[in-house]
Design a protein around this motif. Structure first.
Motif, mmCIF file in Angstrom:
data_model
loop_
_atom_site.group_PDB
_atom_site.id
_atom_site.type_symbol
_atom_site.label_atom_id
_atom_site.label_comp_id
_atom_site.label_asym_id
_atom_site.label_seq_id
_atom_site.Cartn_x
_atom_site.Cartn_y
_atom_site.Cartn_z
ATOM 1 N N GLU A 110 0.812 -1.218 0.000
ATOM 2 C CA GLU A 110 0.000 0.000 0.000
ATOM 3 C C GLU A 110 0.844 1.267 0.000
ATOM 4 N N ILE A 111 2.056 1.182 0.554
ATOM 5 C CA ILE A 111 2.965 2.336 0.606
ATOM 6 C C ILE A 111 4.331 1.833 0.144
ATOM 7 N N PRO A 112 4.586 1.822 -1.154
ATOM 8 C CA PRO A 112 5.775 1.156 -1.693
ATOM 9 C C PRO A 112 7.119 1.745 -1.296
ATOM 10 N N VAL A 113 7.163 2.909 -0.652
ATOM 11 C CA VAL A 113 8.448 3.485 -0.256
ATOM 12 C C VAL A 113 8.934 2.967 1.092
ATOM 13 N N ILE A 114 8.130 2.153 1.767
ATOM 14 C CA ILE A 114 8.519 1.622 3.062
ATOM 15 C C ILE A 114 8.521 0.098 2.986
ATOM 16 N N SER A 115 9.554 -0.510 3.548
ATOM 17 C CA SER A 115 9.634 -1.972 3.530
ATOM 18 C C SER A 115 8.786 -2.557 4.649
ATOM 19 N N ILE A 116 8.481 -3.826 4.520
ATOM 20 C CA ILE A 116 7.711 -4.498 5.564
ATOM 21 C C ILE A 116 8.512 -4.602 6.857
ATOM 22 N N VAL A 117 9.837 -4.557 6.765
ATOM 23 C CA VAL A 117 10.679 -4.550 7.964
ATOM 24 C C VAL A 117 10.605 -3.179 8.620
ATOM 25 N N ASP A 118 10.768 -2.105 7.840
ATOM 26 C CA ASP A 118 10.698 -0.750 8.395
ATOM 27 C C ASP A 118 9.307 -0.420 8.921
ATOM 28 N N LEU A 119 8.289 -1.036 8.344
ATOM 29 C CA LEU A 119 6.923 -0.849 8.836
ATOM 30 C C LEU A 119 6.725 -1.540 10.182
ATOM 31 N N GLY A 120 7.556 -2.540 10.454
ATOM 32 C CA GLY A 120 7.501 -3.219 11.744
ATOM 33 C C GLY A 120 6.577 -4.415 11.793
#
Length: 184
Positions: free
Chosen positions: A26-36
């Protein structure tokens, strides 16, 4: 197959790095790791890679897309045995987002969460070592910084933005609307 062939040729640190390249759908500039949302990575001696993920909210429609992306990324690096586990407790919170993830949101034009969700500052230990006092989830209205000009002179337009996890704000200085990633 001898025992050397059955050993994993990758480490948990490598898996974390690979998953750090998987973008949130949904927000391609953030990774799933950085999203937590990636909570744990384990690699067994027989090369089974277990990845634990927590949805940003129960019923999140992106979780299947994320699971598929995790599997695809790991397979691209030669991981054959993958176990994905969804963990609902503890519930995901924006406190788990990394500083670099928040910076990526800001650079994309989305204001990152403006405060910590769970305040443990009032937590005290008694003589027996037990914690007491209130842990509060209620927080005052945030001061949301405009991701375009940096102004704190912003106002809430709608509690609902482009996705359920965002609210719509407007900057009263540069007059630009923007999404704010709500604290959860």
């Amino acid at each position: 197959m001898d025992s050397i062939d059955s050993l994993a040729s990758f480490t948990p640190a490598q898996v974390w790095q690979w998953l750090g390249e998987v973008a949130d759908p949904e927000i391609p500039v953030i990774s799933i790791v950085d999203l937590g949302i990636v909570r744990d990575v384990q690699v067994s001696a027989d090369a089974v890679c277990t990845v634990v993920i927590t949805p940003t909210y129960s019923g999140c429609p992106a979780m299947q897309v994320i699971a598929d992306a995790v599997t695809e990324a790991l397979r691209a690096h030669g991981v054959q045995q993958i176990e994905l586990r969804n963990q609902l407790s503890p519930a995901w919170t924006t406190d788990w987002m990394s500083a670099s993830g928040k910076a990526a949101l800001r650079g994309y034009g989305i204001a990152p969460p403006a405060q910590q969700v769970i305040d443990i500052s009032g937590l005290q230990r008694n003589a027996h070592g037990s914690a007491h006092a209130a842990i509060s989830r209620s927080v005052p209205a945030p001061q949301v910084e405009c991701p375009h000009c940096g102004s704190l002179h912003t106002t809430l337009t709608s509690q609902f933005g482009s996705t359920p996890c965002k609210a719509l704000y407007k900057c009263l200085d540069c007059h630009e609307p923007f999404d704010y990633f709500k604290c959860h």
